[in-house]
Design a protein around this motif. Structure first.
Motif, PDB file in Angstrom:
ATOM      1  N   GLN A 120      51.771  68.932   3.498  1.00 15.71           N
ATOM      2  CA  GLN A 120      50.752  68.549   4.058  1.00 15.71           C
ATOM      3  C   GLN A 120      49.744  67.675   3.098  1.00 15.71           C
ATOM      4  O   GLN A 120      50.117  66.381   2.506  1.00 15.71           O
ATOM      5  CB  GLN A 120      49.306  68.773   4.598  1.00 15.71           C
ATOM      6  N   ARG A 121      49.630  68.063   1.729  1.00 12.04           N
ATOM      7  CA  ARG A 121      50.041  67.789   0.894  1.00 12.04           C
ATOM      8  C   ARG A 121      50.231  66.306   0.054  1.00 12.04           C
ATOM      9  O   ARG A 121      50.565  65.454  -0.413  1.00 12.04           O
ATOM     10  CB  ARG A 121      49.205  68.581  -0.635  1.00 12.04           C
ATOM     11  N   LYS A 122      51.912  67.053   0.224  1.00 13.22           N
ATOM     12  CA  LYS A 122      53.215  66.100   0.209  1.00 13.22           C
ATOM     13  C   LYS A 122      52.748  64.829   1.272  1.00 13.22           C
ATOM     14  O   LYS A 122      52.900  63.554   0.597  1.00 13.22           O
ATOM     15  CB  LYS A 122      54.321  66.404   0.412  1.00 13.22           C
ATOM     16  N   GLN A 123      52.479  64.382   2.068  1.00 12.17           N
ATOM     17  CA  GLN A 123      52.704  64.121   3.263  1.00 12.17           C
ATOM     18  C   GLN A 123      51.545  62.710   2.848  1.00 12.17           C
ATOM     19  O   GLN A 123      50.970  61.969   3.044  1.00 12.17           O
ATOM     20  CB  GLN A 123      52.085  64.355   4.350  1.00 12.17           C
ATOM     21  N   PHE A 124      49.807  63.634   2.223  1.00 12.47           N
ATOM     22  CA  PHE A 124      48.970  62.644   2.031  1.00 12.47           C
ATOM     23  C   PHE A 124      49.186  62.047   0.613  1.00 12.47           C
ATOM     24  O   PHE A 124      49.255  60.899   0.745  1.00 12.47           O
ATOM     25  CB  PHE A 124      48.379  64.008   1.645  1.00 12.47           C
ATOM     26  N   GLU A 125      50.307  62.524  -0.386  1.00 18.09           N
ATOM     27  CA  GLU A 125      50.236  61.832  -1.568  1.00 18.09           C
ATOM     28  C   GLU A 125      51.117  60.967  -1.095  1.00 18.09           C
ATOM     29  O   GLU A 125      51.501  59.805  -1.337  1.00 18.09           O
ATOM     30  CB  GLU A 125      50.611  62.166  -2.416  1.00 18.09           C
ATOM     31  N   LEU A 126      52.373  60.905  -0.082  1.00 16.34           N
ATOM     32  CA  LEU A 126      53.711  60.037   0.472  1.00 16.34           C
ATOM     33  C   LEU A 126      52.518  58.354   1.331  1.00 16.34           C
ATOM     34  O   LEU A 126      52.961  57.678   0.983  1.00 16.34           O
ATOM     35  CB  LEU A 126      54.151  60.883   1.368  1.00 16.34           C
ATOM     36  N   PHE A 127      52.286  58.866   2.170  1.00 19.73           N
ATOM     37  CA  PHE A 127      50.828  58.491   2.886  1.00 19.73           C
ATOM     38  C   PHE A 127      50.085  57.256   1.667  1.00 19.73           C
ATOM     39  O   PHE A 127      50.821  56.223   2.716  1.00 19.73           O
ATOM     40  CB  PHE A 127      49.631  58.992   3.891  1.00 19.73           C
ATOM     41  N   THR A 128      49.428  57.673   0.840  1.00 18.44           N
ATOM     42  CA  THR A 128      48.623  57.080   0.261  1.00 18.44           C
ATOM     43  C   THR A 128      49.327  55.948  -0.724  1.00 18.44           C
ATOM     44  O   THR A 128      49.423  54.581  -0.877  1.00 18.44           O
ATOM     45  CB  THR A 128      48.682  57.829  -1.148  1.00 18.44           C
ATOM     46  N   ALA A 129      50.941  56.765  -0.981  1.00 18.79           N
ATOM     47  CA  ALA A 129      51.817  55.160  -1.876  1.00 18.79           C
ATOM     48  C   ALA A 129      52.394  54.390  -0.968  1.00 18.79           C
ATOM     49  O   ALA A 129      52.419  52.855  -1.464  1.00 18.79           O
ATOM     50  CB  ALA A 129      52.761  56.121  -2.321  1.00 18.79           C
TER      51      ALA A 129
END
Length: 161
Positions: A120-129
């Protein structure tokens, strides 16, 4: 009564050559009767109308070219945007499969929970990018699309003035 009928039929329609000659004489008569100041005024008005027509034609030609370029830029930008969205969808689908694979390898419930939170943390960072990329692409497309309007529409009005 027969005499009047015969005289009417004998007159018949006038020949076209004499009609043209009479029209020409009438036009010459009118020209001599119209003051020269009026004809000068009409000539000036006609010249102004021709000039205005030429300027309007130039404005419409430049405007048409500008709008054609706008539509070309918008189409190209739309294609770039669609490609970016497909890239994002592919990245997110791969991430979902990776998460499923990691969750399947987990042995305990805390490990499942830990891997899920990491994903979920990776997905949030990916979503932001991804949103940052989309925002930059949107700004680029808008700038490229509106540029021909700004430059192309100002030029014809300079010509007209």
């Amino acid at each position: 009564m027969s005499d009047t009928t015969q005289s009417r039929s004998q007159k018949g329609p006038r020949p076209s050559a004499s009609t043209a000659a009479e029209d020409n004489i009438a036009a010459q008569t009118l020209r001599t009767e119209v003051p020269s100041s009026v004809t000068d005024l009409l000539d000036k008005g006609l010249a102004r109308a021709k000039d205005a027509h030429e300027k309007a034609s130039a404005i419409f030609e430049h405007s048409t070219e500008a709008f054609e370029e706008v539509f070309t830029c918008a189409k190209r930008g739309s294609g770039e945007y669609q490609q970016k969205l497909l890239e994002i969808a592919r990245t997110n689908a791969n991430a979902a499969f990776d998460m499923a694979h990691e969750l399947a390898e987990a042995k305990t419930l805390p490990e499942v929970f830990e891997r899920f939170l990491a994903h979920q943390r990776k997905q949030f960072e990916l979503f932001t990018a991804q949103m940052k990329d989309l925002s930059m692409l949107t700004q680029k497309v808008v700038a490229e699309t509106t540029e021909p309007i700004r430059t192309g529409m100002a030029e014809p009005f300079k010509l007209a003035s």
